[in-house]
Design a protein around this motif. Structure first.
Motif, PDB file in Angstrom:
ATOM      1  N   UNK A 140       0.833  -1.219   0.000  1.00 17.01           N
ATOM      2  CA  UNK A 140       0.000   0.000   0.000  1.00 17.01           C
ATOM      3  C   UNK A 140       0.861   1.261   0.000  1.00 17.01           C
ATOM      4  N   UNK A 141       1.997   1.207   0.686  1.00 19.18           N
ATOM      5  CA  UNK A 141       2.900   2.372   0.728  1.00 19.18           C
ATOM      6  C   UNK A 141       3.933   2.325  -0.404  1.00 19.18           C
ATOM      7  N   UNK A 142       3.825   1.289  -1.256  1.00 17.12           N
ATOM      8  CA  UNK A 142       4.704   1.113  -2.434  1.00 17.12           C
ATOM      9  C   UNK A 142       6.183   0.983  -2.049  1.00 17.12           C
ATOM     10  N   UNK A 143       6.441   0.528  -0.815  1.00 17.56           N
ATOM     11  CA  UNK A 143       7.824   0.375  -0.353  1.00 17.56           C
ATOM     12  C   UNK A 143       8.573  -0.682  -1.151  1.00 17.56           C
ATOM     13  N   UNK A 144       7.851  -1.731  -1.573  1.00 12.25           N
ATOM     14  CA  UNK A 144       8.532  -2.828  -2.280  1.00 12.25           C
ATOM     15  C   UNK A 144       9.011  -2.414  -3.678  1.00 12.25           C
ATOM     16  N   UNK A 145       8.668  -1.188  -4.099  1.00  9.55           N
ATOM     17  CA  UNK A 145       9.180  -0.644  -5.375  1.00  9.55           C
ATOM     18  C   UNK A 145      10.198   0.469  -5.124  1.00  9.55           C
ATOM     19  N   UNK A 146      10.485   0.721  -3.847  1.00 14.20           N
ATOM     20  CA  UNK A 146      11.381   1.811  -3.466  1.00 14.20           C
ATOM     21  C   UNK A 146      12.787   1.245  -3.288  1.00 14.20           C
ATOM     22  N   UNK A 147      13.690   1.680  -4.136  1.00 14.62           N
ATOM     23  CA  UNK A 147      15.036   1.094  -4.170  1.00 14.62           C
ATOM     24  C   UNK A 147      15.773   1.299  -2.840  1.00 14.62           C
TER      25      UNK A 147
END
Length: 274
Positions: A140-147
């Protein structure tokens, strides 16, 4: 209420992999573009997958269509053909139940779709420890796409990280100059339903190994071109074992692909229409 016919149908293939599928479905709930349905191409999963889908249906805003067939070994081509027929939209995105889509995933496919083309997207492979660690909140916080978040979790520094950081002009540049050809990839591709039907879908003789590429090769033979969007249409690929990968199936499929190329075949006699 959503309209009867959504603008996009998304086929997600799965087999007895509820933990990963749940993360993928939360990924679709976070999309910026909302007018789509998800068609689950289920190659014989047990009751746990059905229970997950029934629970998720109550918690997501998009419709879920569950297309299931009995377990008969690895028969992904067959279930994908059934899923294509179940799609209510004229445009189809195909991905796998181990690929979490970034929030702009559907939007990127939607705005880049064009008659006479299919789209080839990319993925970013995650190791098992990070695959397991990703929570609904991280999606939901899009952390898994944050390098930066991924680096904190132990991801090494490589050129592939550009798949997650490239935006706008830079992603267009990488899409243009990537050495990888724009093939049909089962984890992240999209095209027109009528084009898929015109080449008779997937060749059901093919088990694991390249059945998606072979479909793309027949689309090319049919005159459809491809667009490379591997730095724009982004998903992260969760790790898993591949017990169904056998040298025999790889060899057999190579033979079928060779035939398709040499004879410039458009139609398979082992597809949707028998």
């Amino acid at each position: 209420m959503q309209q009867a016919d959504p603008k996009i149908s998304i086929i997600v293939s799965t087999y007895n992999s509820e933990a990963w599928l749940e993360k993928v479905l939360w990924g679709f709930e976070c999309q910026t573009f909302k007018d789509f349905e998800v068609v689950i191409a289920d190659d014989g999963s047990g009751p746990k997958t059905k229970a997950l889908l029934e629970a998720m249906e109550k918690n997501v805003t998009y419709p879920i269509i569950h297309v299931w067939q009995e377990d008969d070994g690895f028969q992904k081509s067959r279930i994908l053909n059934k899923a294509v027929l179940a799609c209510n939209s004229s445009y189809i995105i195909m991905t796998d139940g181990d690929c979490i889509p970034r929030e702009d995933f559907v939007e990127v496919h939607y705005i880049n779709k064009e008659p006479g083309y299919f789209i080839s997207g990319g993925y970013y492979m995650l190791p098992m420890n990070i695959s397991q660690a990703i929570t609904r909140k991280d999606i939901e916080e899009q952390k898994c796409f944050n390098i930066n978040w991924l680096k904190e979790m132990g991801i090494p520094k490589t050129f592939k990280n550009n798949k997650l950081t490239a935006r706008g002009f830079i992603s267009t540049l990488f899409n243009t100059f990537t050495p990888t050809n724009a093939s049909w990839n089962g984890h992240n591709s999209s095209g027109w339903k009528k084009d898929i039907l015109n080449v008779n879908g997937f060749d059901e003789r093919m088990q694991y190994g390249g059945q998606d590429r072979e479909l793309g090769e027949r689309l090319f033979n049919f005159g459809i071109k491809s667009k490379q969007l591997r730095y724009s249409a982004v998903c992260v690929h969760l790790d898993h074992k591949r017990g169904y990968r056998t040298p025999e199936s790889i060899e057999k499929n190579k033979g079928i692909r060779r035939e398709t190329k040499i004879n410039k075949q458009v139609w398979t006699h082992y597809g949707i229409t028998k």
